[in-house]
Design a protein around this motif. Sequence first.
Motif, PDB file in Angstrom:
ATOM      1  N   SER A  15      39.755  30.583  38.806  1.00  0.00           N
ATOM      2  CA  SER A  15      39.248  31.712  39.601  1.00  0.00           C
ATOM      3  C   SER A  15      38.713  31.245  40.946  1.00  0.00           C
ATOM      4  CB  SER A  15      38.181  32.476  38.829  1.00  0.00           C
ATOM      5  OG  SER A  15      37.071  31.637  38.548  1.00  0.00           O
ATOM      6  N   ILE A  18      41.793  30.707  43.203  1.00  0.00           N
ATOM      7  CA  ILE A  18      42.335  31.993  43.644  1.00  0.00           C
ATOM      8  C   ILE A  18      41.423  32.623  44.693  1.00  0.00           C
ATOM      9  CG2 ILE A  18      42.949  34.340  42.927  1.00  0.00           C
ATOM     10  CD1 ILE A  18      44.941  32.226  42.024  1.00  0.00           C
ATOM     11  N   SER A  22      42.682  33.310  48.453  1.00  0.00           N
ATOM     12  CA  SER A  22      42.737  34.676  48.981  1.00  0.00           C
ATOM     13  C   SER A  22      41.819  34.841  50.186  1.00  0.00           C
ATOM     14  CB  SER A  22      42.389  35.691  47.896  1.00  0.00           C
ATOM     15  OG  SER A  22      41.083  35.479  47.421  1.00  0.00           O
ATOM     16  N   TYR A  26      44.686  35.083  53.050  1.00  0.00           N
ATOM     17  CA  TYR A  26      44.961  36.512  53.159  1.00  0.00           C
ATOM     18  C   TYR A  26      43.829  37.327  53.770  1.00  0.00           C
ATOM     19  CZ  TYR A  26      48.713  35.164  50.028  1.00  0.00           C
ATOM     20  OH  TYR A  26      49.780  34.551  49.464  1.00  0.00           O
ATOM     21  N   GLY A  35      45.180  40.251  50.155  1.00  0.00           N
ATOM     22  CA  GLY A  35      44.067  39.474  49.645  1.00  0.00           C
ATOM     23  C   GLY A  35      42.923  40.289  49.097  1.00  0.00           C
ATOM     24  N   PRO A  38      42.958  40.314  44.841  1.00  0.00           N
ATOM     25  CA  PRO A  38      42.724  38.972  44.293  1.00  0.00           C
ATOM     26  C   PRO A  38      41.337  38.427  44.614  1.00  0.00           C
ATOM     27  CG  PRO A  38      44.889  39.064  45.280  1.00  0.00           C
ATOM     28  CD  PRO A  38      44.197  40.350  45.618  1.00  0.00           C
ATOM     29  N   THR A  39      40.808  38.759  45.781  1.00  0.00           N
ATOM     30  CA  THR A  39      39.477  38.290  46.144  1.00  0.00           C
ATOM     31  C   THR A  39      38.423  38.916  45.237  1.00  0.00           C
ATOM     32  OG1 THR A  39      40.166  38.060  48.442  1.00  0.00           O
ATOM     33  CG2 THR A  39      37.813  38.103  48.027  1.00  0.00           C
ATOM     34  N   LEU A  41      38.855  40.418  42.232  1.00  0.00           N
ATOM     35  CA  LEU A  41      39.039  40.054  40.826  1.00  0.00           C
ATOM     36  C   LEU A  41      38.659  38.606  40.545  1.00  0.00           C
ATOM     37  CD1 LEU A  41      42.343  41.944  40.015  1.00  0.00           C
ATOM     38  CD2 LEU A  41      40.013  42.588  39.417  1.00  0.00           C
ATOM     39  N   SER A  42      39.012  37.693  41.446  1.00  0.00           N
ATOM     40  CA  SER A  42      38.667  36.296  41.208  1.00  0.00           C
ATOM     41  C   SER A  42      37.169  36.064  41.348  1.00  0.00           C
ATOM     42  CB  SER A  42      39.454  35.382  42.149  1.00  0.00           C
ATOM     43  OG  SER A  42      39.144  35.672  43.490  1.00  0.00           O
TER      44      SER A  42
END
Length: 145
Positions: A15, A18, A22, A26, A35, A38-39, A41-42
């Motif tokens: 995580s 990622i 991101s 991104y 991005g 993913p930003t 969620l990670s």
Amino acid sequence: MRSLPLSQFIIGVFSLLILLTSLSQYGGVSSYGAGFMPTILSALLLAFTLLDAVIQLKQRREKWVLSGEEVRALALIIVAIGLFTALISYLGFLICAALLLFGLMSLRNPKKLLMNAVYAVVSSAVIYYVFGQVLMVALPQGFWS
């Protein structure tokens, strides 16, 4: 199989990678784009993984010793995920997901192979339909295309 601190470490590193990717590649959450999710969620995954690790360390004070069966199970999971990522472009998402789910479920419950196979095929088909048709995510087709 018991919950190991190694699993929190691996999930936390994943995580974090990622999140950093991101943010740097991104643009993170500054604009809605590649991005954004993913930003978020990670970051949530990293926070909950750290919280889980702290709670587990407070609850358990004894020394962790891995049995041979647990080491084999961890090695099989690592090999299964590696094969999934290596073969997904050749075999496609449906076949790879069904094989991965069947293997992991059979590792956990080896006596019900038929039920594991049915559940793996049905769940991979549902995942494929939701992501491929509803959410319009381009999943690898493999030799089907």
